[in-house]
Scaffold this motif. Structure first.
Motif, short mmCIF file in Angstrom:
data_model
loop_
_atom_site.label_atom_id
_atom_site.label_comp_id
_atom_site.label_asym_id
_atom_site.label_seq_id
_atom_site.Cartn_x
_atom_site.Cartn_y
_atom_site.Cartn_z
N UNK A 152 1.14 -0.78 0.09
CA UNK A 152 -0.24 0.15 -0.01
C UNK A 152 0.79 1.84 -0.01
N UNK A 153 0.49 2.38 -0.49
CA UNK A 153 1.55 3.62 -0.32
C UNK A 153 1.22 4.35 0.28
N UNK A 154 1.75 4.56 0.93
CA UNK A 154 1.69 5.79 1.92
C UNK A 154 2.15 7.42 2.01
N UNK A 155 2.67 7.32 0.39
CA UNK A 155 2.57 8.38 0.30
C UNK A 155 4.17 8.96 0.19
N UNK A 200 16.49 -5.89 12.15
CA UNK A 200 15.89 -5.07 13.75
C UNK A 200 14.75 -4.96 13.59
N UNK A 201 13.55 -5.56 14.27
CA UNK A 201 12.16 -5.08 14.67
C UNK A 201 12.17 -4.25 15.34
N UNK A 202 11.88 -2.96 15.55
CA UNK A 202 11.03 -2.34 16.27
C UNK A 202 9.82 -2.01 15.98
N UNK A 203 9.43 -1.23 17.02
CA UNK A 203 8.02 -0.82 17.33
C UNK A 203 8.00 0.71 16.49
N UNK A 204 6.79 1.40 16.32
CA UNK A 204 7.12 2.77 15.73
C UNK A 204 7.54 3.84 16.84
N UNK A 205 7.01 3.84 17.54
CA UNK A 205 7.12 4.46 18.47
C UNK A 205 8.84 4.82 19.21
N UNK A 239 9.11 7.71 7.90
CA UNK A 239 8.67 7.17 8.47
C UNK A 239 7.45 8.67 9.21
N UNK A 240 8.30 9.57 7.96
CA UNK A 240 6.59 10.41 9.09
C UNK A 240 5.25 9.86 8.29
N UNK A 266 -1.74 6.30 11.03
CA UNK A 266 -2.77 7.38 12.21
C UNK A 266 -4.10 7.52 11.07
N UNK A 267 -3.94 7.93 10.33
CA UNK A 267 -5.10 7.81 10.06
C UNK A 267 -6.46 6.48 9.01
N UNK A 268 -5.11 5.53 8.87
CA UNK A 268 -6.19 4.19 9.57
C UNK A 268 -6.58 3.55 10.29
N UNK A 269 -6.35 4.14 11.85
CA UNK A 269 -6.93 3.35 12.54
C UNK A 269 -8.15 4.01 12.94
N UNK A 270 -8.38 2.64 13.85
CA UNK A 270 -10.04 3.32 14.40
C UNK A 270 -10.54 3.85 15.42
#
Length: 189
Positions: free
Chosen positions: A99-102, A145-150, A171-172, A179-183
């Protein structure tokens, strides 16, 4: 010069319209030529993103941490098709839909190599099935390396020189897309 440096990239204007082509080497020689690129983030079932430390042999920003993989579509190629091919080459992973995010346009100069990045960068996201195995190409990838976004945002803020200069911008785009896809944002749907 590696064979990848002789591949063609698609030159674009500030709006992303194709205006020609150049070799990878020419497009990345100062002052640089704006060209189409992609940056892939793979996301696992725990909403972590996969980072890669670029191999020491990279001509631009070696040993810096970046998103899962990057590259350039050849003239006439689709961004998603080129990204899928590159993901297979670098990490041995196939069949991930994107999916393209921008788009993130940027300029960066590598003080170590003198090469530059002047890119119109499509940010792509792919969800990985549980249990996906990687086969990193050591000529491309030093470590994963796997990392959370925060955690990624905190790392970028505390030690930006450890990371590829485009990682903050892509990352931005990732954060905005998620955030646009969050419930909470979509009324719980």
């Amino acid at each position: 010069m590696s064979s990848r440096e002789t591949h063609l990239v698609e030159l674009v204007d500030e709006a992303g319209t194709t205006v020609g082509s150049a070799t990878v080497a020419d497009a990345h020689t100062a002052p640089g030529q704006l060209h189409r690129a992609f940056s892939v983030f793979l996301i696992d079932d725990q909403d972590r993103v996969l980072l890669q430390q670029r191999a020491a042999t990279k001509t631009r920003f070696p040993l810096r941490w970046g998103n899962t993989c990057c590259g350039h579509p050849a003239p006439g190629s689709t961004v998603a098709g080129a990204a899928a091919e590159r993901l297979g080459e670098e990490l041995g992973v196939a069949g991930v839909p994107f999916v393209e995010a921008g788009v993130y346009s940027y300029f960066a100069e590598d003080p170590m190599t003198g090469r530059v990045e002047r890119e119109y960068d499509h940010v792509l996201l792919g969800r990985l099935p549980v249990g996906t195995q990687f086969r990193p190409d050591p000529a491309e990838v030093a470590r994963l390396l796997w990392v959370s976004v925060p955690d990624l945002l905190a790392r970028l803020a505390s030690d930006p020189e450890t990371y590829a200069p485009w990682l903050g911008g892509v990352t931005d785009r990732l954060v905005t897309h998620l955030s646009e896809r969050s419930p909470e944002r979509s009324g719980g749907k």
